[in-house]
Write a protein that holds these residues in place. Sequence first.
Motif, mmCIF file in Angstrom:
data_model
loop_
_atom_site.group_PDB
_atom_site.id
_atom_site.type_symbol
_atom_site.label_atom_id
_atom_site.label_comp_id
_atom_site.label_asym_id
_atom_site.label_seq_id
_atom_site.Cartn_x
_atom_site.Cartn_y
_atom_site.Cartn_z
ATOM 1 N N ILE A 57 -0.177 14.816 -29.605
ATOM 2 C CA ILE A 57 -0.233 13.537 -30.336
ATOM 3 C C ILE A 57 1.098 13.255 -31.039
ATOM 4 N N THR A 86 -3.474 18.171 -31.200
ATOM 5 C CA THR A 86 -3.078 17.620 -32.476
ATOM 6 C C THR A 86 -2.849 18.704 -33.502
ATOM 7 N N ASP A 93 -7.864 11.479 -37.653
ATOM 8 C CA ASP A 93 -6.986 11.620 -36.493
ATOM 9 C C ASP A 93 -7.743 12.137 -35.288
ATOM 10 N N GLY A 97 -8.475 10.266 -31.713
ATOM 11 C CA GLY A 97 -8.185 10.830 -30.393
ATOM 12 C C GLY A 97 -9.317 10.579 -29.421
ATOM 13 N N TYR A 105 -10.151 17.313 -27.402
ATOM 14 C CA TYR A 105 -8.935 17.528 -28.177
ATOM 15 C C TYR A 105 -8.921 18.976 -28.606
ATOM 16 N N THR A 107 -6.993 21.402 -31.579
ATOM 17 C CA THR A 107 -6.159 21.344 -32.773
ATOM 18 C C THR A 107 -5.193 22.521 -32.812
#
Length: 230
Positions: A57, A86, A93, A97, A105, A107
């Motif tokens: 991101i 991310t 956030d 996504g 996603y 992290t």
Amino acid sequence: MSRVPRVLVVEDEQDIAALIKHALERSGDAEVDVVGSGDTALRAVADHAPDLVILDINLPVMSGAEVCRVMRARPETAQTPIIMLTARTSESDRVAGLDLGADDYVTKPFSLRELSARVRAVLRRRNGQLIVPTATYDGKHLRADFDAVAISVDNEPIRLTRREFELLKFLVENRNRVLSRDRLLERVWGYERFIETRSVDVHVGRLRSKLGPAGLQIETVVGLGYRFVD
Ligand code: CA
């Protein structure tokens, strides 16, 4: 798909990109191309559509979120699976996504093992293996035959309401994938009447307690929704 899937990694931090490439290629899961910016990524996917994009991101000039939005808006890449990376941990956030259309996603900091597992899961779904609803599930505690509407935990039959049954079925069909409350509402309740998203939490709570030890497989993903883990 008999050939090795092609994965495009979009990440400006070269050491991270190299680690991902190494991990996916070593395990034989994929052939990996790496680009370091959003505009290069958009050119690369237009030239030769990959089977999956791992998209950071935080990119210079054009953010990963923007790349995702553009890809989703273009018919030729609208269906391309995207896993977003991310570094941010704020819920907004992460929700952004998924709202942008990312399939999943991860992290940062993440384990390469976890990322590889997510990649395999997304590719499996794309290959249609999980698109055909799974009619049965055979787990450590939970056994479910969705066609026969027979659910048992540790060999004891469990009685579920229709909603609970549909909820479990949809979670299991999409196992290891985060499902938002909105998505669950749409699928299980069909928006046929006004329902608050909190109802989802209530039903998940009841389902969990009925499932006993197997209820632990339904994880709450804070700020996002729920995930049934294998
Ligand atoms: Ca980055």
